[in-house]
Design a protein around this motif. Structure first.
Motif, PDB file in Angstrom:
ATOM      1  N   ILE A  10       0.865  -1.182   0.000  1.00 31.32           N
ATOM      2  CA  ILE A  10       0.000   0.000   0.000  1.00 31.32           C
ATOM      3  C   ILE A  10       0.898   1.227   0.000  1.00 31.32           C
ATOM      4  O   ILE A  10       1.877   1.290   0.744  1.00 31.32           O
ATOM      5  CB  ILE A  10      -0.895  -0.006   1.256  1.00 31.32           C
ATOM      6  N   VAL A  11       0.573   2.211  -0.842  1.00 31.64           N
ATOM      7  CA  VAL A  11       1.320   3.464  -0.891  1.00 31.64           C
ATOM      8  C   VAL A  11       0.526   4.521  -0.136  1.00 31.64           C
ATOM      9  O   VAL A  11      -0.652   4.738  -0.414  1.00 31.64           O
ATOM     10  CB  VAL A  11       1.569   3.924  -2.339  1.00 31.64           C
ATOM     11  N   ASP A  67       5.274   3.709  12.237  1.00 28.99           N
ATOM     12  CA  ASP A  67       6.520   3.777  11.471  1.00 28.99           C
ATOM     13  C   ASP A  67       7.507   2.801  12.104  1.00 28.99           C
ATOM     14  O   ASP A  67       8.043   3.050  13.173  1.00 28.99           O
ATOM     15  CB  ASP A  67       7.066   5.200  11.497  1.00 28.99           C
ATOM     16  N   SER A  68       7.693   1.671  11.456  1.00 29.68           N
ATOM     17  CA  SER A  68       8.567   0.628  12.002  1.00 29.68           C
ATOM     18  C   SER A  68       9.564   0.177  10.946  1.00 29.68           C
ATOM     19  O   SER A  68       9.611   0.729   9.845  1.00 29.68           O
ATOM     20  CB  SER A  68       7.717  -0.561  12.459  1.00 29.68           C
ATOM     21  N   GLU A  72       8.786   1.137   4.329  1.00 30.29           N
ATOM     22  CA  GLU A  72       9.786   1.694   3.414  1.00 30.29           C
ATOM     23  C   GLU A  72       9.368   3.111   3.052  1.00 30.29           C
ATOM     24  O   GLU A  72       8.191   3.376   2.828  1.00 30.29           O
ATOM     25  CB  GLU A  72       9.876   0.845   2.138  1.00 30.29           C
ATOM     26  N   LYS A  73      10.328   4.025   2.970  1.00 29.81           N
ATOM     27  CA  LYS A  73      10.053   5.410   2.608  1.00 29.81           C
ATOM     28  C   LYS A  73      10.750   5.728   1.297  1.00 29.81           C
ATOM     29  O   LYS A  73      11.853   5.249   1.037  1.00 29.81           O
ATOM     30  CB  LYS A  73      10.562   6.353   3.689  1.00 29.81           C
ATOM     31  N   TYR A  74      10.085   6.537   0.477  1.00 28.18           N
ATOM     32  CA  TYR A  74      10.651   6.958  -0.806  1.00 28.18           C
ATOM     33  C   TYR A  74      10.277   8.411  -1.022  1.00 28.18           C
ATOM     34  O   TYR A  74       9.104   8.768  -0.936  1.00 28.18           O
ATOM     35  CB  TYR A  74      10.105   6.078  -1.920  1.00 28.18           C
ATOM     36  N   LYS A  75      11.272   9.256  -1.283  1.00 24.33           N
ATOM     37  CA  LYS A  75      11.026  10.690  -1.415  1.00 24.33           C
ATOM     38  C   LYS A  75      11.187  11.110  -2.872  1.00 24.33           C
ATOM     39  O   LYS A  75      12.194  10.801  -3.501  1.00 24.33           O
ATOM     40  CB  LYS A  75      12.001  11.456  -0.527  1.00 24.33           C
ATOM     41  N   VAL A  76      10.153  11.812  -3.389  1.00 20.51           N
ATOM     42  CA  VAL A  76      10.173  12.338  -4.752  1.00 20.51           C
ATOM     43  C   VAL A  76       9.686  13.783  -4.695  1.00 20.51           C
ATOM     44  O   VAL A  76       8.602  14.054  -4.167  1.00 20.51           O
ATOM     45  CB  VAL A  76       9.237  11.529  -5.689  1.00 20.51           C
ATOM     46  N   ASP A  77      10.475  14.706  -5.228  1.00 29.11           N
ATOM     47  CA  ASP A  77      10.101  16.127  -5.259  1.00 29.11           C
ATOM     48  C   ASP A  77       9.668  16.632  -3.882  1.00 29.11           C
ATOM     49  O   ASP A  77       8.629  17.287  -3.741  1.00 29.11           O
ATOM     50  CB  ASP A  77       8.991  16.377  -6.278  1.00 29.11           C
ATOM     51  N   ILE A  79       8.303  15.125  -1.524  1.00 30.04           N
ATOM     52  CA  ILE A  79       7.111  14.447  -1.004  1.00 30.04           C
ATOM     53  C   ILE A  79       7.550  13.050  -0.582  1.00 30.04           C
ATOM     54  O   ILE A  79       8.124  12.305  -1.380  1.00 30.04           O
ATOM     55  CB  ILE A  79       5.989  14.363  -2.058  1.00 30.04           C
ATOM     56  N   GLU A  80       7.270  12.713   0.677  1.00 24.75           N
ATOM     57  CA  GLU A  80       7.675  11.410   1.195  1.00 24.75           C
ATOM     58  C   GLU A  80       6.514  10.429   1.117  1.00 24.75           C
ATOM     59  O   GLU A  80       5.436  10.685   1.641  1.00 24.75           O
ATOM     60  CB  GLU A  80       8.163  11.542   2.633  1.00 24.75           C
ATOM     61  N   TYR A  81       6.745   9.316   0.434  1.00 26.43           N
ATOM     62  CA  TYR A  81       5.754   8.256   0.290  1.00 26.43           C
ATOM     63  C   TYR A  81       6.153   7.096   1.197  1.00 26.43           C
ATOM     64  O   TYR A  81       7.336   6.799   1.352  1.00 26.43           O
ATOM     65  CB  TYR A  81       5.681   7.763  -1.162  1.00 26.43           C
ATOM     66  N   TYR A  82       5.160   6.448   1.778  1.00 33.94           N
ATOM     67  CA  TYR A  82       5.394   5.298   2.641  1.00 33.94           C
ATOM     68  C   TYR A  82       4.830   4.064   1.952  1.00 33.94           C
ATOM     69  O   TYR A  82       3.698   4.080   1.474  1.00 33.94           O
ATOM     70  CB  TYR A  82       4.696   5.487   3.995  1.00 33.94           C
TER      71      TYR A  82
END
Length: 94
Positions: A10-11, A67-68, A72-77, A79-82
């Protein structure tokens, strides 16, 4: 950017938390609990027999998750996506 998560991934986009849900206070900083909005979901959990068990959550649901190390976190522009699994969700907020 569009994400296409696989299976039970899930994003989630973090929502700035005001520490209240209705009349309930949520101490987010102490327990690493994050409030977020689901922006994409996979199809469901792949079972051992090959069938897919659909997810309970859906796009646009507002959720609480912890948040464990599973997250996984991914940052684009900026904006942080989980990227989380459904089992990491604590609650759906209605």
């Amino acid at each position: 950017m569009k994400f296409i998560p696989l299976y039970d991934t899930i994003v989630v986009l973090k929502i700035e938390n005001d520490n209240k849900i209705g009349e309930i206070y949520v101490p987010t900083n102490e327990n690493n609990i994050i409030k977020g909005k689901i922006i994409e979901t996979g199809v469901g959990t792949l079972l051992k027999n090959g069938e897919i068990f659909p997810l309970i959550v859906k796009i646009n649901d507002i959720i609480l998750f912890k948040d464990s190390y599973n997250v996984e976190k991914y940052k684009v522009d900026n904006i942080e996506y989980y990227f989380i699994k459904e089992k990491d969700i604590i609650s759906i907020i209605k």
